[in-house]
Scaffold this active site. Structure first.
Site, PDB file in Angstrom:
ATOM      1  N   SER A  52       0.842  -1.146  -0.008  1.00  0.00           N
ATOM      2  CA  SER A  52      -0.108  -0.070  -0.130  1.00  0.00           C
ATOM      3  C   SER A  52       0.900   1.190  -0.011  1.00  0.00           C
ATOM      4  O   SER A  52       0.421   2.160  -0.247  1.00  0.00           O
ATOM      5  CB  SER A  52      -1.019   0.067   1.196  1.00  0.00           C
ATOM      6  OG  SER A  52      -0.151   0.210   2.276  1.00  0.00           O
ATOM      7  N   LYS A 100       0.555   4.740   6.655  1.00  0.00           N
ATOM      8  CA  LYS A 100       0.426   5.519   5.566  1.00  0.00           C
ATOM      9  C   LYS A 100       0.925   6.951   5.849  1.00  0.00           C
ATOM     10  O   LYS A 100       1.665   7.110   6.704  1.00  0.00           O
ATOM     11  CB  LYS A 100      -1.347   5.820   5.793  1.00  0.00           C
ATOM     12  CG  LYS A 100      -2.321   4.431   5.755  1.00  0.00           C
ATOM     13  CD  LYS A 100      -2.079   3.662   4.496  1.00  0.00           C
ATOM     14  CE  LYS A 100      -3.092   2.351   4.839  1.00  0.00           C
ATOM     15  NZ  LYS A 100      -2.815   1.400   3.479  1.00  0.00           N
TER      16      LYS A 100
END
Length: 204
Positions: A52, A100
């Site tokens: 990701s 993230k």
């Protein structure tokens, strides 16, 4: 002349030799306490289990997470943060920490459209993403004490555009150094280049 009688030195009681096993256990216990303290309050190692955050972070990269600096300053746009699951994620049975990139600070208006991310109506120059986002999102305004995060692999990341923002108290720390693999050891690059007008601290 009066003779001074020499005094014999006092005999010190012999100290009992400590059992080597006891000494070893003490050393191990002290090491464990120090390691726990460092991991709990200062820094810890993490590995990357998914793609990701490509291309910035590769699968199986090992990182050092700084857990102390956010005690003295607010998270900043562009930081790569590690955080515990939000309430929404917990309801979906997620238990492990996420990693993230922080895009939206408290009070920011964030929108994704036409393959670009806009913060407060300004397009971000993102030299770290895998490819342009192929979705539209927002506009949303980030709530106080919360942060909006996106994966660098925009089209293959389960992030804020699905489940919302991250409360400040869920943030564990920020990724600062990669220590594995050896051919990529060092600071995590590239450093984001944002407009000067967006380089502000969060207002919590």
């Amino acid at each position: 002349m009066t003779r001074v009688q020499d005094q014999e030195p006092e005999k010190q009681p012999q100290q009992k030799a400590e059992n080597p096993w006891t000494e070893a256990l003490k050393t191990v216990a002290l090491s464990a306490v120090l390691a726990f303290g460092i991991r709990s309050f200062v820094a810890e190692a993490r590995y990357i289990p998914s793609g990701s955050m490509l291309p910035t972070l590769q699968i199986n990269d090992r990182l050092i997470i700084d857990k102390i600096s956010y005690n003295f300053r607010n998270p900043e746009r562009g930081d790569i943060i590690v955080f515990n699951p939000t309430d929404t994620l917990k309801q979906q049975n997620f238990k492990d920490a996420f990693i993230k990139r922080l895009i939206g600070l408290p009070g920011d208006k964030v929108e994704v459209k036409e393959g670009r991310v806009y913060v407060n109506n300004q397009p971000l120059k993102e030299n770290y993403i895998e490819e342009k986002p192929n979705y539209n999102f927002g506009p949303v305004t980030v709530l106080p004490n919360q942060y909006l995060v996106l994966g660098d692999n925009r089209n293959n990341s389960y992030d804020s555009h699905y489940w919302g923002s991250v409360p400040r108290d869920r943030i564990i720390g920020r990724a600062v150094v990669r220590f594995w693999p050896l051919n990529r050891v060092g600071e995590i690059d590239p450093i984001p280049e944002y407009p000067a007008s967006l380089k502000k601290e969060a207002v919590n």
